[in-house]
Design a protein around this motif. Structure first.
Motif, PDB file in Angstrom:
ATOM      1  N   GLU A  16       0.813  -1.215   0.000  1.00  0.00           N
ATOM      2  CA  GLU A  16       0.000   0.000   0.000  1.00  0.00           C
ATOM      3  C   GLU A  16       0.850   1.271   0.000  1.00  0.00           C
ATOM      4  N   ASP A  17       2.122   1.163   0.442  1.00  0.00           N
ATOM      5  CA  ASP A  17       3.014   2.318   0.372  1.00  0.00           C
ATOM      6  C   ASP A  17       3.399   2.646  -1.059  1.00  0.00           C
ATOM      7  N   VAL A  18       3.251   1.666  -1.951  1.00  0.00           N
ATOM      8  CA  VAL A  18       3.659   1.840  -3.340  1.00  0.00           C
ATOM      9  C   VAL A  18       2.463   2.006  -4.264  1.00  0.00           C
ATOM     10  N   LEU A  19       1.465   1.160  -4.100  1.00  0.00           N
ATOM     11  CA  LEU A  19       0.319   1.158  -5.008  1.00  0.00           C
ATOM     12  C   LEU A  19      -0.965   1.706  -4.376  1.00  0.00           C
ATOM     13  N   GLY A  20      -0.889   2.124  -3.128  1.00  0.00           N
ATOM     14  CA  GLY A  20      -2.057   2.724  -2.493  1.00  0.00           C
ATOM     15  C   GLY A  20      -2.911   1.723  -1.746  1.00  0.00           C
ATOM     16  N   ARG A  21      -3.632   2.210  -0.741  1.00  0.00           N
ATOM     17  CA  ARG A  21      -4.433   1.327   0.099  1.00  0.00           C
ATOM     18  C   ARG A  21      -5.631   0.764  -0.657  1.00  0.00           C
ATOM     19  N   GLY A  22      -6.240   1.588  -1.532  1.00  0.00           N
ATOM     20  CA  GLY A  22      -7.416   1.116  -2.252  1.00  0.00           C
ATOM     21  C   GLY A  22      -7.109  -0.081  -3.134  1.00  0.00           C
ATOM     22  N   PHE A  23      -6.064   0.020  -3.939  1.00  0.00           N
ATOM     23  CA  PHE A  23      -5.706  -1.093  -4.814  1.00  0.00           C
ATOM     24  C   PHE A  23      -5.282  -2.309  -4.000  1.00  0.00           C
ATOM     25  N   THR A  24      -4.516  -2.076  -2.940  1.00  0.00           N
ATOM     26  CA  THR A  24      -4.056  -3.183  -2.109  1.00  0.00           C
ATOM     27  C   THR A  24      -5.235  -3.936  -1.505  1.00  0.00           C
ATOM     28  N   ASN A  25      -6.239  -3.200  -1.024  1.00  0.00           N
ATOM     29  CA  ASN A  25      -7.414  -3.854  -0.450  1.00  0.00           C
ATOM     30  C   ASN A  25      -8.171  -4.667  -1.499  1.00  0.00           C
ATOM     31  N   ARG A  26      -8.281  -4.140  -2.714  1.00  0.00           N
ATOM     32  CA  ARG A  26      -8.936  -4.887  -3.794  1.00  0.00           C
ATOM     33  C   ARG A  26      -8.185  -6.176  -4.104  1.00  0.00           C
ATOM     34  N   LEU A  27      -6.868  -6.068  -4.152  1.00  0.00           N
ATOM     35  CA  LEU A  27      -6.052  -7.226  -4.475  1.00  0.00           C
ATOM     36  C   LEU A  27      -6.164  -8.301  -3.402  1.00  0.00           C
ATOM     37  N   VAL A  28      -6.054  -7.886  -2.154  1.00  0.00           N
ATOM     38  CA  VAL A  28      -6.149  -8.836  -1.050  1.00  0.00           C
ATOM     39  C   VAL A  28      -7.518  -9.513  -1.034  1.00  0.00           C
TER      40      VAL A  28
END
Length: 220
Positions: A16-28
């Motif tokens: 999330e430090d690199v790609l953002g929290r929103g994208f990270t949450n979607r991916l997870v």
């Protein structure tokens, strides 16, 4: 990621430090909802493709450098720069920006891996006839082994390493190269979206090409 690869060299960074929290949450969430292991790759393809921008202006040079890394030959910066037809300082910027390491380290690592993989594939730890032609002699190769492994090839090959050995065999069978750094982007088979893979990713982004099959279209 829009950031130089050397920002992440030898580091573990929260996504999330690199790609953002929103994208990270979607991916997870998507990975947690995967029905089995076979669904993981299509999910990653679908979500990561949407982040690709237009082809980077350095794409042709990146491809040429990858080809140099995957082939036997001189492991020095001057020779590599000459093959790319760019100044050595431009090669260093290219290498650090897109690969994370200076070109000398990339070339040394690729040469060593080519040699080590050959020894491992035959099980002959002391058969130095298999090492890369650019090594002056066996002691030169053994010095590189100390740099990258911290031990001799014989000692490393004697270790119990079932995951590494299985990974090398599987990657070689599927992609034509046991390690990423030796990946021949001209000859390795491109992965295609099969019926099950397409179905698994359809709910995310629909029909898309697969990242691992796009060697000619490098994006950043």
């Amino acid at each position: 990621m829009r950031r130089p690869a050397d920002d992440f060299r030898n580091r573990i960074v929260p996504l999330e430090d690199v790609l953002g929290r929103g994208f990270t949450n979607r991916l997870v969430a998507a990975l947690q909802a995967a029905t089995d292991d076979a669904a993981v790759a299509p999910i990653l393809d679908a979500l990561l493709i949407e982040r690709l921008g237009p082809p980077h202006r350095d794409a042709p040079l990146i491809r040429q450098l990858m080809e140099i890394l995957a082939s036997d030959g001189p492991a020095d910066m001057t020779s590599a720069a000459a093959r790319l037809d760019i100044p050595t300082h431009a090669l260093r910027r290219l290498s650090v920006r897109h690969f994370g390491f200076p070109p000398k380290m990339l070339l040394m690592r690729a040469r060593f891996l080519r040699s080590l993989v050959r020894l491992m594939s035959t099980g002959e730890a002391a058969n130095y006839a298999l090492i890369d032609d650019s090594y002056f002699d066996a002691s030169h190769f053994l010095r590189d082994s100390g740099t990258f492994l911290g031990m001799t090839p014989r000692r490393f090959m004697a270790l119990t390493k079932p995951f590494l050995e299985a990974s090398l065999r599987a990657r070689d069978a599927v992609l034509g190269s046991p390690t990423q750094v030796l990946h021949d982007i001209d000859t390795a088979p491109a992965r295609k979206v099969g019926h099950e893979s397409a179905h698994a990713s359809k709910h995310l982004l629909g029909a898309h090409r697969v990242i691992s099959g796009d060697a000619a279209d490098i994006r950043c």
